[in-house]
Design an enzyme around this catalytic site. Structure first.
Site, PDB file in Angstrom:
ATOM      1  N   CYS A   2       1.752  30.469 -25.299  1.00 32.63           N
ATOM      2  CA  CYS A   2       0.437  30.663 -25.898  1.00 32.63           C
ATOM      3  C   CYS A   2       0.404  30.039 -27.294  1.00 32.63           C
ATOM      4  O   CYS A   2       1.347  30.175 -28.068  1.00 32.63           O
ATOM      5  CB  CYS A   2       0.031  32.119 -26.013  1.00 32.63           C
ATOM      6  SG  CYS A   2      -0.045  32.970 -24.449  1.00 32.63           S
ATOM      7  N   ARG A  27       2.542  24.818 -25.510  1.00 27.94           N
ATOM      8  CA  ARG A  27       2.947  26.225 -25.526  1.00 27.94           C
ATOM      9  C   ARG A  27       2.390  27.021 -24.346  1.00 27.94           C
ATOM     10  O   ARG A  27       2.834  28.134 -24.068  1.00 27.94           O
ATOM     11  CB  ARG A  27       2.480  26.892 -26.826  1.00 27.94           C
ATOM     12  CG  ARG A  27       3.051  26.268 -28.062  1.00 27.94           C
ATOM     13  CD  ARG A  27       2.578  26.994 -29.289  1.00 27.94           C
ATOM     14  NE  ARG A  27       3.121  28.319 -29.348  1.00 27.94           N
ATOM     15  CZ  ARG A  27       4.302  28.636 -29.868  1.00 27.94           C
ATOM     16  NH1 ARG A  27       5.030  27.694 -30.409  1.00 27.94           N
ATOM     17  NH2 ARG A  27       4.742  29.863 -29.868  1.00 27.94           N
ATOM     18  N   TRP A  74      -0.499  31.015 -21.679  1.00 23.47           N
ATOM     19  CA  TRP A  74       0.524  31.012 -20.629  1.00 23.47           C
ATOM     20  C   TRP A  74       0.512  32.442 -20.112  1.00 23.47           C
ATOM     21  O   TRP A  74       0.982  33.360 -20.773  1.00 23.47           O
ATOM     22  CB  TRP A  74       1.879  30.649 -21.227  1.00 23.47           C
ATOM     23  CG  TRP A  74       2.974  30.469 -20.202  1.00 23.47           C
ATOM     24  CD1 TRP A  74       3.286  29.340 -19.521  1.00 23.47           C
ATOM     25  CD2 TRP A  74       3.915  31.467 -19.781  1.00 23.47           C
ATOM     26  NE1 TRP A  74       4.359  29.570 -18.691  1.00 23.47           N
ATOM     27  CE2 TRP A  74       4.761  30.865 -18.827  1.00 23.47           C
ATOM     28  CE3 TRP A  74       4.121  32.812 -20.089  1.00 23.47           C
ATOM     29  CZ2 TRP A  74       5.802  31.552 -18.204  1.00 23.47           C
ATOM     30  CZ3 TRP A  74       5.154  33.495 -19.461  1.00 23.47           C
ATOM     31  CH2 TRP A  74       5.979  32.854 -18.527  1.00 23.47           C
ATOM     32  N   ASN A 100      -0.474  36.170 -28.758  1.00 23.42           N
ATOM     33  CA  ASN A 100       0.683  35.557 -28.115  1.00 23.42           C
ATOM     34  C   ASN A 100       1.761  36.638 -28.059  1.00 23.42           C
ATOM     35  O   ASN A 100       2.125  37.181 -29.097  1.00 23.42           O
ATOM     36  CB  ASN A 100       1.151  34.358 -28.957  1.00 23.42           C
ATOM     37  CG  ASN A 100       2.455  33.755 -28.458  1.00 23.42           C
ATOM     38  OD1 ASN A 100       2.851  33.983 -27.319  1.00 23.42           O
ATOM     39  ND2 ASN A 100       3.120  33.007 -29.314  1.00 23.42           N
ATOM     40  N   GLY A 101       2.259  36.955 -26.861  1.00 20.03           N
ATOM     41  CA  GLY A 101       3.290  37.989 -26.732  1.00 20.03           C
ATOM     42  C   GLY A 101       2.943  38.939 -25.604  1.00 20.03           C
ATOM     43  O   GLY A 101       2.165  38.604 -24.713  1.00 20.03           O
ATOM     44  N   GLU A 482      22.453  19.534 -17.059  1.00 20.71           N
ATOM     45  CA  GLU A 482      21.247  19.108 -17.766  1.00 20.71           C
ATOM     46  C   GLU A 482      20.459  18.096 -16.937  1.00 20.71           C
ATOM     47  O   GLU A 482      19.228  18.145 -16.887  1.00 20.71           O
ATOM     48  CB  GLU A 482      21.648  18.527 -19.135  1.00 20.71           C
ATOM     49  CG  GLU A 482      20.522  17.955 -19.966  1.00 20.71           C
ATOM     50  CD  GLU A 482      19.412  18.945 -20.331  1.00 20.71           C
ATOM     51  OE1 GLU A 482      19.552  20.148 -20.064  1.00 20.71           O
ATOM     52  OE2 GLU A 482      18.383  18.495 -20.855  1.00 20.71           O
ATOM     53  N   LYS A 486      16.618  18.790 -15.854  1.00 17.99           N
ATOM     54  CA  LYS A 486      15.537  17.859 -16.210  1.00 17.99           C
ATOM     55  C   LYS A 486      14.743  17.504 -14.967  1.00 17.99           C
ATOM     56  O   LYS A 486      13.522  17.538 -14.964  1.00 17.99           O
ATOM     57  CB  LYS A 486      16.086  16.559 -16.810  1.00 17.99           C
ATOM     58  CG  LYS A 486      16.443  16.478 -18.253  1.00 17.99           C
ATOM     59  CD  LYS A 486      15.406  16.773 -19.276  1.00 17.99           C
ATOM     60  CE  LYS A 486      15.139  18.215 -19.441  1.00 17.99           C
ATOM     61  NZ  LYS A 486      15.825  18.967 -20.446  1.00 17.99           N
ATOM     62  N   GLU A 489      12.734  20.586 -13.402  1.00 15.01           N
ATOM     63  CA  GLU A 489      11.601  21.160 -14.135  1.00 15.01           C
ATOM     64  C   GLU A 489      10.395  20.242 -14.166  1.00 15.01           C
ATOM     65  O   GLU A 489       9.266  20.719 -14.231  1.00 15.01           O
ATOM     66  CB  GLU A 489      11.998  21.648 -15.533  1.00 15.01           C
ATOM     67  CG  GLU A 489      12.328  20.612 -16.544  1.00 15.01           C
ATOM     68  CD  GLU A 489      12.690  21.223 -17.904  1.00 15.01           C
ATOM     69  OE1 GLU A 489      12.238  22.322 -18.234  1.00 15.01           O
ATOM     70  OE2 GLU A 489      13.439  20.565 -18.642  1.00 15.01           O
ATOM     71  N   HIS A 505      34.161  23.527  -2.575  1.00 14.12           N
ATOM     72  CA  HIS A 505      34.196  24.974  -2.304  1.00 14.12           C
ATOM     73  C   HIS A 505      32.833  25.503  -1.838  1.00 14.12           C
ATOM     74  O   HIS A 505      32.607  26.703  -1.853  1.00 14.12           O
ATOM     75  CB  HIS A 505      34.658  25.729  -3.551  1.00 14.12           C
ATOM     76  CG  HIS A 505      36.041  25.345  -3.979  1.00 14.12           C
ATOM     77  ND1 HIS A 505      37.172  25.704  -3.273  1.00 14.12           N
ATOM     78  CD2 HIS A 505      36.486  24.585  -5.014  1.00 14.12           C
ATOM     79  CE1 HIS A 505      38.243  25.199  -3.867  1.00 14.12           C
ATOM     80  NE2 HIS A 505      37.845  24.514  -4.920  1.00 14.12           N
ATOM     81  N   LYS A 608       6.722  25.472 -23.493  1.00 15.73           N
ATOM     82  CA  LYS A 608       7.758  24.903 -24.364  1.00 15.73           C
ATOM     83  C   LYS A 608       8.580  25.989 -25.056  1.00 15.73           C
ATOM     84  O   LYS A 608       9.801  25.896 -25.126  1.00 15.73           O
ATOM     85  CB  LYS A 608       7.080  24.005 -25.399  1.00 15.73           C
ATOM     86  CG  LYS A 608       8.026  23.345 -26.369  1.00 15.73           C
ATOM     87  CD  LYS A 608       8.741  22.198 -25.712  1.00 15.73           C
ATOM     88  CE  LYS A 608       9.732  21.522 -26.649  1.00 15.73           C
ATOM     89  NZ  LYS A 608      10.738  20.779 -25.877  1.00 15.73           N
TER      90      LYS A 608
HETATM   91  O1  M6R Z   1      13.573  26.286 -28.059  1.00 16.54           O
HETATM   92  P1  M6R Z   1      14.833  26.563 -27.298  1.00 16.54           P
HETATM   93  O2  M6R Z   1      15.821  25.464 -27.431  1.00 16.54           O
HETATM   94  O3  M6R Z   1      15.438  27.884 -27.647  1.00 16.54           O
HETATM   95  O4  M6R Z   1      14.382  26.631 -25.788  1.00 16.54           O
HETATM   96  C1  M6R Z   1      15.296  26.990 -24.782  1.00 16.54           C
HETATM   97  C2  M6R Z   1      14.757  26.667 -23.405  1.00 16.54           C
HETATM   98  O5  M6R Z   1      13.581  27.372 -23.161  1.00 16.54           O
HETATM   99  C3  M6R Z   1      14.480  25.160 -23.235  1.00 16.54           C
HETATM  100  O6  M6R Z   1      15.612  24.395 -23.486  1.00 16.54           O
HETATM  101  C4  M6R Z   1      14.000  24.888 -21.793  1.00 16.54           C
HETATM  102  O7  M6R Z   1      15.039  25.106 -20.895  1.00 16.54           O
HETATM  103  C5  M6R Z   1      13.468  23.446 -21.671  1.00 16.54           C
HETATM  104  N1  M6R Z   1      12.291  23.444 -20.834  1.00 16.54           N
HETATM  105  C6  M6R Z   1      14.437  22.530 -21.052  1.00 16.54           C
HETATM  106  O8  M6R Z   1      13.954  21.235 -20.890  1.00 16.54           O
END
Ligand code: M6R
Length: 613
Positions: A2, A27, A74, A100-101, A482, A486, A489, A505, A608
């Site tokens: 948000c 956000r 969100w 927001n929250g 990672e 990527k 997501e 395994h 984000k």
């Molecule tokens: O702001 P932060 O680095 O604490 O965020 C952590 C995760 O939410 C963030 O890395 C998330 O996994 C991303 N979408 C990855 O691309």
């Protein structure tokens, strides 16, 4: 999660708020809304879906106001609909709130309000706030908000207005971020700095429990008891251009290409090649922990957690400090063995991830020395740390983290190398060689980015795959994780990262010609082992995309399938190679997602900054 923007001043509040929300859309993007006041009349407009739907609606039927608040959502409580979109209002329609929250006790509050004949129109946890403020209101919005806050359980960043109190906004914070932007005869509220960069560089970050009251000519802060507090504003050097796409089709692609600069900025002033040392004075007294800590615990989430795994590898290999990592969301629930001899490092791009903050606080409460690696100066994490190493990646807008990740790895390299120097665990020549190697990384990243067209072409053959496996060993195991994160997501393909040695395994059962396997095979200690793992994939008819150090010819003799591919990465020191090997994976995720028609910068269901637990 948000985004909130508020404005009081001489400009058209609608364009300031909508412009700010656009820069905050990362956000949350499932619905949006705005409320402005003009000549004592409230005008509110809300739409489901992305912000552009709200913009369309305002274009068809414009509204104007001299002060107001806006929100991108969100959803947590109540589906993303027009009705549930913020701002919400009380029964009189004169008190308006964006939030927001999460208000955890909203069901109890709602029941009480209904018993007292309030008209509740939405499924959100937020609307109760407007009605509670309504009950408290006796002519001062500030006072009524202050009296309402103790009734709320949970976390919130709030912005409110009262139609009868012109040119005045109230903000409150408990958890999620809220900044006051200071202008000339105008003031602003926002969830994050980028929203306001076109208007100001001077910000005050609200603390938990604080309230702010802004008018065009004043910005006042109050503690929970109503006592006025003072704070020196912080000047933020980010350029407004950094939060524009700058000719790139997506923020993510721009940010991938910004990595050489982000790496340069994160290194600058911190390496002393002559002395063979790292200058981390900015950590202040926390630096002593690098010398004395018996162990290190690193907490983080998502991509930052992958940087934590790389950090563990580096701290153990270079500085010989026993190190463990944990997800922010798991750490607190396992009674961690942390004490005064522990250095607790939290890694976070935003510095506001709720799970990471909660884990960090837990480590602090158990006596650990808290150090932050963070990209946002002034964020909650940096304010709770005894020392912070800032990653200077600049604002990261794409939901998929890219340049923040490589900057985090650089920060962890600097920490590990400095700890190694303080503890005498590394030969001075080895240290110098690694430092010199680090200074070459930005230009090697530039070279690696030259693979963009090749990866784009490769993505054509991968766009329809439904499952992917990413494998790596040692320091490249987190890089495989990672790569998989990527891809999943932003393309929504199923992708798993695995330590290559573990494949036999279990996951090897998945291998057939329809499951591409991305294998990270840098030159170094585990190269031969990786070659064996690639052969295991080939023996089962699998398709391999091998990332190798340029000049290698071994993989070419193993990979003979027409669908196989070998991507050559510029040579670097083995411990630095993750900084390069991750780049083609980011590009691969980007191009596959693009070909699948996905919304690369704002993938479904994500936000984000995850400010709820
Ligand atoms: O702001 P932060 O680095 O604490 O965020 C952590 C995760 O939410 C963030 O890395 C998330 O996994 C991303 N979408 C990855 O691309």
């Amino acid at each position: 999660m948000c985004g909130i923007v508020g404005y009081v001043g001489p400009r058209n509040a609608v364009s300031v708020i909508i412009g700010g929300l656009k820069r905050l859309e990362y956000r949350g993007y499932d619905s949006a809304g705005i409320a402005v006041v003009r000549d004592g009349r409230l005008m509110r407009r809300r739409t489901a879906g992305k912000l552009r739907h709200l913009e369309d609606s305002l274009r068809v039927d414009p509204i104007e106001g001299v002060f107001g608040i806006g929100h991108t959502r969100w959803a947590t409580h109540g589906r993303p609909s027009e009705e549930n979109a913020h701002p919400h209002q009380d029964c009189t329609g004169r008190i308006v709130v964006v939030h927001n929250g999460i208000i955890e006790n909203y069901l109890d509050l709602k029941r009480l309000l209904l018993e007292r004949n309030h008209r509740i129109e939405t499924q959100t946890d937020t609307e109760v706030i407007a009605h509670l403020v309504e009950e408290q209101y006796q002519g001062s919005l500030l006072e009524s908000v202050r009296n309402t806050l103790p009734k709320l359980k949970g976390v919130y960043a709030l912005a409110l207005l009262h139609v009868g109190e012109p040119q005045r906004l109230i903000a409150a914070r408990m958890g999620p971020p809220m900044v006051v932007g200071l202008g000339d005869h105008e003031n602003f509220l926002a969830s994050d700095i980028p929203a306001l960069l076109p208007y100001t560089k001077d910000f005050i970050f609200l603390d938990d429990g604080e309230l702010a009251e802004i008018t065009p000519d004043s910005a006042r802060l109050f503690d929970r008891h109503g006592h006025e507090t003072t704070r020196t504003p912080q000047r933020i050097a980010w350029d407004p251009i950094q939060v524009e796409k700058g000719g790139y089709r997506h923020f993510m692609l721009k940010e991938i290409h910004e990595q050489p600069q982000a790496a340069r900025d994160t290194l600058v002033g911190r390496i002393d090649l002559e002395a063979g040392d790292v200058n981390l004075e900015e950590l202040g007294p926390a630096i002593e922990g690098l010398r004395t800590a018996e162990r290190v615990v690193i907490v983080a989430c998502g991509t930052s957690w992958h940087a934590a795994l790389v950090g563990k590898f580096l701290l153990e290999r270079l500085a010989k400090i026993p190190t463990e990592t944990d997800y922010g969301s798991e750490f607190r629930y396992r009674e961690p063995l942390v004490g005064p001899s522990t250095l607790a490092i939290a890694i976070s791009q935003s510095g506001e991830t709720a799970d990471t903050l909660a884990a960090f606080r837990e480590a602090k409460a158990r006596g650990a020395l808290p150090v932050a690696v963070c990209n946002v100066r002034g964020s909650m994490l940096t304010r709770e740390a005894a020392g912070t190493l800032l990653t200077h990646a600049g604002p990261e807008i794409g939901v998929a983290s890219t340049k923040a990740f490589t900057s985090q790895i650089i920060a962890m390299l600097l920490i590990a190398l400095h700890a190694a120097r303080l503890r005498g665990t590394l030969e001075r020549n080895t240290l110098r060689a690694l430092l010199a190697g680090l200074t070459r990384i930005p230009s090697l990243m530039d070279q690696t980015l030259g693979l963009d067209n090749r990866i784009d072409a490769l993505s054509r053959t991968l766009a329809h795959a439904k499952d992917f496996l990413f494998i790596g060993r040692g320091i490249h195991y987190p890089i495989a994780l990672e790569g998989a994160l990527k891809l999943k997501e932003i393309s929504y393909a199923h992708a798993e990262g695995y330590p290559a040695g573990e494949m036999k395994h279990g996951p090897i059962a998945l291998i057939d010609e329809s499951v591409p396997v991305v294998a990270l095979c840098p030159a170094g200690r585990v190269f031969e082992k990786m070659v064996s793992n690639v052969q295991e994939v080939k023996a089962r008819g699998g398709r391999v995309i091998a990332l190798v150090t340029a000049g290698d010819s071994t993989l070419a003799s193993v990979l003979d399938g027409t669908d196989d591919a070998i991507i050559e990465i510029p040579p670097s020191e083995e411990l630095l190679s993750p900084l390069l090997f991750v780049v083609p994976q980011q590009l691969l995720a980007y191009h596959v997602a693009l070909r699948a028609g996905r919304d690369v910068d704002q993938p479904r269901n994500l936000a984000k900054s995850v400010t709820v637990e």
